[in-house]
Scaffold this motif. Structure first.
Motif, PDB file in Angstrom:
ATOM      1  N   ARG A  12      37.663  43.862  47.479  1.00  0.00           N
ATOM      2  CA  ARG A  12      37.685  45.277  47.128  1.00  0.00           C
ATOM      3  C   ARG A  12      39.035  45.908  47.474  1.00  0.00           C
ATOM      4  O   ARG A  12      39.548  46.736  46.722  1.00  0.00           O
ATOM      5  N   ARG A  13      39.619  45.504  48.593  1.00  0.00           N
ATOM      6  CA  ARG A  13      40.936  46.026  48.979  1.00  0.00           C
ATOM      7  C   ARG A  13      42.006  45.637  47.967  1.00  0.00           C
ATOM      8  O   ARG A  13      42.888  46.432  47.648  1.00  0.00           O
ATOM      9  N   ILE A  14      41.934  44.408  47.467  1.00  0.00           N
ATOM     10  CA  ILE A  14      42.888  43.964  46.454  1.00  0.00           C
ATOM     11  C   ILE A  14      42.725  44.808  45.193  1.00  0.00           C
ATOM     12  O   ILE A  14      43.702  45.317  44.633  1.00  0.00           O
ATOM     13  N   VAL A  15      41.484  44.962  44.749  1.00  0.00           N
ATOM     14  CA  VAL A  15      41.205  45.755  43.552  1.00  0.00           C
ATOM     15  C   VAL A  15      41.702  47.194  43.740  1.00  0.00           C
ATOM     16  O   VAL A  15      42.355  47.762  42.860  1.00  0.00           O
ATOM     17  N   GLU A  16      41.412  47.780  44.890  1.00  0.00           N
ATOM     18  CA  GLU A  16      41.823  49.166  45.149  1.00  0.00           C
ATOM     19  C   GLU A  16      43.332  49.310  45.245  1.00  0.00           C
ATOM     20  O   GLU A  16      43.868  50.367  44.912  1.00  0.00           O
ATOM     21  N   ALA A  17      44.039  48.270  45.673  1.00  0.00           N
ATOM     22  CA  ALA A  17      45.502  48.328  45.708  1.00  0.00           C
ATOM     23  C   ALA A  17      46.051  48.502  44.290  1.00  0.00           C
ATOM     24  O   ALA A  17      46.955  49.302  44.059  1.00  0.00           O
ATOM     25  N   PHE A  18      45.492  47.756  43.339  1.00  0.00           N
ATOM     26  CA  PHE A  18      45.933  47.881  41.944  1.00  0.00           C
ATOM     27  C   PHE A  18      45.492  49.222  41.349  1.00  0.00           C
ATOM     28  O   PHE A  18      46.271  49.905  40.682  1.00  0.00           O
ATOM     29  N   ARG A  19      44.235  49.593  41.605  1.00  0.00           N
ATOM     30  CA  ARG A  19      43.723  50.855  41.071  1.00  0.00           C
ATOM     31  C   ARG A  19      44.482  52.043  41.670  1.00  0.00           C
ATOM     32  O   ARG A  19      44.796  53.006  40.974  1.00  0.00           O
ATOM     33  N   GLY A  20      44.779  51.951  42.943  1.00  0.00           N
ATOM     34  CA  GLY A  20      45.430  53.054  43.651  1.00  0.00           C
ATOM     35  C   GLY A  20      46.789  53.435  43.098  1.00  0.00           C
ATOM     36  O   GLY A  20      47.187  54.595  43.185  1.00  0.00           O
ATOM     37  N   ILE A  21      47.505  52.469  42.547  1.00  0.00           N
ATOM     38  CA  ILE A  21      48.818  52.804  41.979  1.00  0.00           C
ATOM     39  C   ILE A  21      48.768  52.927  40.459  1.00  0.00           C
ATOM     40  O   ILE A  21      49.798  53.106  39.809  1.00  0.00           O
ATOM     41  N   GLY A  22      47.577  52.813  39.904  1.00  0.00           N
ATOM     42  CA  GLY A  22      47.423  52.984  38.458  1.00  0.00           C
ATOM     43  C   GLY A  22      47.780  51.770  37.632  1.00  0.00           C
ATOM     44  O   GLY A  22      48.052  51.898  36.434  1.00  0.00           O
ATOM     45  N   ALA A  23      47.766  50.593  38.226  1.00  0.00           N
ATOM     46  CA  ALA A  23      48.074  49.360  37.486  1.00  0.00           C
ATOM     47  C   ALA A  23      46.813  48.868  36.785  1.00  0.00           C
ATOM     48  O   ALA A  23      46.230  47.848  37.143  1.00  0.00           O
ATOM     49  N   THR A  24      46.398  49.623  35.758  1.00  0.00           N
ATOM     50  CA  THR A  24      45.158  49.313  35.051  1.00  0.00           C
ATOM     51  C   THR A  24      45.370  48.999  33.567  1.00  0.00           C
ATOM     52  O   THR A  24      44.406  48.904  32.823  1.00  0.00           O
ATOM     53  N   HIS A  25      46.622  48.858  33.178  1.00  0.00           N
ATOM     54  CA  HIS A  25      46.963  48.507  31.799  1.00  0.00           C
ATOM     55  C   HIS A  25      48.189  47.596  31.828  1.00  0.00           C
ATOM     56  O   HIS A  25      48.962  47.637  32.792  1.00  0.00           O
ATOM     57  N   PRO A  26      48.385  46.791  30.807  1.00  0.00           N
ATOM     58  CA  PRO A  26      49.538  45.883  30.805  1.00  0.00           C
ATOM     59  C   PRO A  26      50.876  46.584  31.054  1.00  0.00           C
ATOM     60  O   PRO A  26      51.736  46.047  31.746  1.00  0.00           O
ATOM     61  N   PHE A  43      42.711  36.547  45.732  1.00  0.00           N
ATOM     62  CA  PHE A  43      43.511  37.047  44.622  1.00  0.00           C
ATOM     63  C   PHE A  43      43.340  36.122  43.418  1.00  0.00           C
ATOM     64  O   PHE A  43      43.084  36.575  42.301  1.00  0.00           O
ATOM     65  N   GLN A  44      43.471  34.807  43.652  1.00  0.00           N
ATOM     66  CA  GLN A  44      43.334  33.837  42.564  1.00  0.00           C
ATOM     67  C   GLN A  44      41.929  33.863  41.959  1.00  0.00           C
ATOM     68  O   GLN A  44      41.763  33.698  40.752  1.00  0.00           O
ATOM     69  N   ARG A  45      40.941  34.096  42.787  1.00  0.00           N
ATOM     70  CA  ARG A  45      39.561  34.187  42.293  1.00  0.00           C
ATOM     71  C   ARG A  45      39.401  35.378  41.346  1.00  0.00           C
ATOM     72  O   ARG A  45      38.751  35.277  40.306  1.00  0.00           O
ATOM     73  N   LEU A  46      40.022  36.499  41.706  1.00  0.00           N
ATOM     74  CA  LEU A  46      39.967  37.676  40.828  1.00  0.00           C
ATOM     75  C   LEU A  46      40.706  37.420  39.520  1.00  0.00           C
ATOM     76  O   LEU A  46      40.285  37.889  38.460  1.00  0.00           O
TER      77      LEU A  46
END
Length: 98
Positions: A12-26, A43-46
């Motif tokens: 969840r922390r990994i996911v939130e790190a990406f979501r938190g900075i808006g890295a949700t599109h290519p 990370f590799q599992r995700l």
């Protein structure tokens, strides 16, 4: 806390790190190191599950639709396991009192 719970929290922390900075599109893909995410087993599992998507050899973004599906599936499995455990507990109580 169980090992499974710790793994879920770390994912969840990994996911939130990406979501938190808006890295949700290519176009907003980032290098994990730039947001303090290590290329760990989790990370590799995700990445394998399609939650994090590689744009090139270094940059990734969060696929929110896949992440929501993955989260719902995990919640369903946990709920199912709890129901099975409860049923087994009730059955063991019934058979112990005979």
């Amino acid at each position: 806390m169980s090992a499974g719970a710790v793994l879920i929290i770390r994912m969840r922390r990994i996911v939130e790190a990406f979501r938190g900075i808006g890295a949700t599109h290519p176009a907003e893909a980032v290098r994990p190191a730039d947001i303090n995410v290590k290329p760990s087993f989790l990370f590799q599992r995700l990445v394998q599950r399609g939650v994090l998507v590689a744009v090139d050899s270094e940059r990734y973004y969060l696929d929110e639709k896949t992440e929501a599906h993955y989260r719902r599936r995990r919640q369903t499995v946990v709920l199912l396991l709890l129901v099975v455990a409860l049923v087994l507990f009730i059955v063991s109580l019934k058979t112990a009192h005979k």
